[in-house]
Write an enzyme that holds these catalytic residues in place. Structure first.
Site, PDB file in Angstrom:
ATOM      1  N   HIS A  18       0.791  -1.348  -0.151  1.00  0.00           N
ATOM      2  CA  HIS A  18      -0.081  -0.036  -0.096  1.00  0.00           C
ATOM      3  C   HIS A  18       0.808   1.267   0.000  1.00  0.00           C
ATOM      4  O   HIS A  18       0.608   2.176  -0.634  1.00  0.00           O
ATOM      5  CB  HIS A  18      -0.831   0.114   1.381  1.00  0.00           C
ATOM      6  CG  HIS A  18      -1.850  -0.985   1.452  1.00  0.00           C
ATOM      7  ND1 HIS A  18      -2.154  -1.805   2.247  1.00  0.00           N
ATOM      8  CD2 HIS A  18      -2.945  -1.332   0.531  1.00  0.00           C
ATOM      9  CE1 HIS A  18      -3.300  -2.540   2.396  1.00  0.00           C
ATOM     10  NE2 HIS A  18      -3.657  -2.369   0.994  1.00  0.00           N
ATOM     11  N   LYS A  42     -18.242  -5.849   7.537  1.00  0.00           N
ATOM     12  CA  LYS A  42     -16.926  -6.473   7.736  1.00  0.00           C
ATOM     13  C   LYS A  42     -16.107  -6.666   8.878  1.00  0.00           C
ATOM     14  O   LYS A  42     -15.685  -5.470   9.445  1.00  0.00           O
ATOM     15  CB  LYS A  42     -16.126  -5.950   6.338  1.00  0.00           C
ATOM     16  CG  LYS A  42     -14.859  -6.709   5.782  1.00  0.00           C
ATOM     17  CD  LYS A  42     -14.372  -6.170   4.727  1.00  0.00           C
ATOM     18  CE  LYS A  42     -12.799  -6.836   4.223  1.00  0.00           C
ATOM     19  NZ  LYS A  42     -12.541  -6.305   2.928  1.00  0.00           N
ATOM     20  N   ARG A  92      -2.272  -6.552  -8.312  1.00  0.00           N
ATOM     21  CA  ARG A  92      -0.905  -7.173  -8.199  1.00  0.00           C
ATOM     22  C   ARG A  92      -0.922  -8.189  -9.541  1.00  0.00           C
ATOM     23  O   ARG A  92      -0.264  -8.213 -10.110  1.00  0.00           O
ATOM     24  CB  ARG A  92      -0.868  -7.970  -6.840  1.00  0.00           C
ATOM     25  CG  ARG A  92      -0.768  -6.961  -5.700  1.00  0.00           C
ATOM     26  CD  ARG A  92      -1.410  -7.352  -4.354  1.00  0.00           C
ATOM     27  NE  ARG A  92      -2.872  -7.819  -4.641  1.00  0.00           N
ATOM     28  CZ  ARG A  92      -3.341  -7.979  -3.512  1.00  0.00           C
ATOM     29  NH1 ARG A  92      -3.049  -8.114  -2.177  1.00  0.00           N
ATOM     30  NH2 ARG A  92      -4.691  -8.224  -3.693  1.00  0.00           N
ATOM     31  N   SER A 130      -2.913  -7.743   2.870  1.00  0.00           N
ATOM     32  CA  SER A 130      -3.338  -7.595   4.299  1.00  0.00           C
ATOM     33  C   SER A 130      -3.381  -8.980   4.904  1.00  0.00           C
ATOM     34  O   SER A 130      -3.410  -9.323   5.823  1.00  0.00           O
ATOM     35  CB  SER A 130      -4.224  -6.396   4.643  1.00  0.00           C
ATOM     36  OG  SER A 130      -3.886  -5.160   3.847  1.00  0.00           O
TER      37      SER A 130
HETATM   38  O1  PNS Z   1      -9.163  -2.939   0.307  1.00  0.00           O
HETATM   39  P1  PNS Z   1     -10.133  -3.506  -0.241  1.00  0.00           P
HETATM   40  O2  PNS Z   1     -10.950  -4.004   0.596  1.00  0.00           O
HETATM   41  O3  PNS Z   1     -10.318  -4.212  -1.500  1.00  0.00           O
HETATM   42  O4  PNS Z   1     -11.173  -2.305  -0.768  1.00  0.00           O
HETATM   43  C1  PNS Z   1     -12.574  -2.222  -1.278  1.00  0.00           C
HETATM   44  C2  PNS Z   1     -13.173  -0.654  -1.457  1.00  0.00           C
HETATM   45  C3  PNS Z   1     -13.117  -0.067  -0.114  1.00  0.00           C
HETATM   46  C4  PNS Z   1     -12.410   0.130  -2.348  1.00  0.00           C
HETATM   47  C5  PNS Z   1     -14.740  -1.040  -1.933  1.00  0.00           C
HETATM   48  O5  PNS Z   1     -15.193  -1.819  -1.070  1.00  0.00           O
HETATM   49  C6  PNS Z   1     -15.501   0.175  -2.006  1.00  0.00           C
HETATM   50  O6  PNS Z   1     -15.332   1.308  -2.574  1.00  0.00           O
HETATM   51  N1  PNS Z   1     -16.536   0.245  -1.158  1.00  0.00           N
HETATM   52  C7  PNS Z   1     -17.564   1.330  -0.747  1.00  0.00           C
HETATM   53  C8  PNS Z   1     -18.939   1.182  -1.521  1.00  0.00           C
HETATM   54  C9  PNS Z   1     -18.664   1.232  -3.052  1.00  0.00           C
HETATM   55  O7  PNS Z   1     -18.729   2.425  -3.362  1.00  0.00           O
HETATM   56  N2  PNS Z   1     -18.633   0.089  -3.741  1.00  0.00           N
HETATM   57  C10 PNS Z   1     -18.513   0.413  -5.302  1.00  0.00           C
HETATM   58  C11 PNS Z   1     -19.350   0.035  -6.198  1.00  0.00           C
HETATM   59  S1  PNS Z   1     -19.536  -1.726  -6.571  1.00  0.00           S
END
Ligand code: PNS
Length: 163
Positions: A18, A42, A92, A130
């Protein structure tokens, strides 16, 4: 004029992968907002406050255009509120691509003005996540070199063992 970007995630916990993306993107954009999602559904190892503190303290001193923020709800809404026109996601391996593609296209449907940009981390972090860091630490494997020292210390405290 450089645009502002948003780098969203769960960051449970922040890894060197990150941080690599944060440093790379800080060189490309005027301001980078590292945005931690508040997701009551979560379960996370670190609380929101812990994740925010670990992130804030991991960003190198010389990197001055990065801010850590917390958001609820839709990412594109938050990006709009903060006038950030770019969403950064680290990719990745090919296996990341399918999920990222779905998310990027859904975000584009919701807000066509906001672009998603995929960035590659340094090769030595291309297998790092993570989830694997948590798994290593839980089972006593060393996380040295994979996360900043303060994250390593926080993991040691959580699990009560040297990692
Ligand atoms: O580190 P992660 O868990 O892969 O991040 C995921 C994240 C936070 C980027 C994603 O879950 C997100 O943007 N959630 C907010 C809700 C949203 O806007 N979803 C996108 C529409 S599909």
């Amino acid at each position: 004029m450089k645009r502002d970007a948003i780098y969203p995630g769960t960051f449970d916990p922040v890894t060197n992968g990150h941080l690599d993306i944060i440093e790379r993107s800080s060189r490309l954009f005027g301001r980078v907002i590292v945005a931690i999602l508040v997701n009551p559904q979560k379960e996370t190892l670190f609380s929101l406050e812990e994740r925010r503190r670990l992130l804030e303290r991991s960003i190198p001193d010389g990197v001055t255009n990065v801010e850590v923020a917390v958001f609820r709800g839709l990412l594109v809404e938050f990006a709009r509120q903060r006038s950030a026109g770019i969403i950064i996601r680290g990719i990745r391996a090919v296996s990341d691509y399918e999920y990222e593609l779905q998310m990027a296209l859904m975000n584009r449907r919701l807000e066509p003005e906001i672009e998603t940009l995929f960035m590659l981390p340094a090769e030595n972090y291309s297998y790092l996540s993570s989830r694997l860091v948590r798994e290593l630490a839980e089972n006593g494997g060393s996380v040295a070199g994979l996360v900043p020292d303060l994250v390593r210390e926080a993991l040691e405290k959580k699990y009560g063992r040297t990692v």
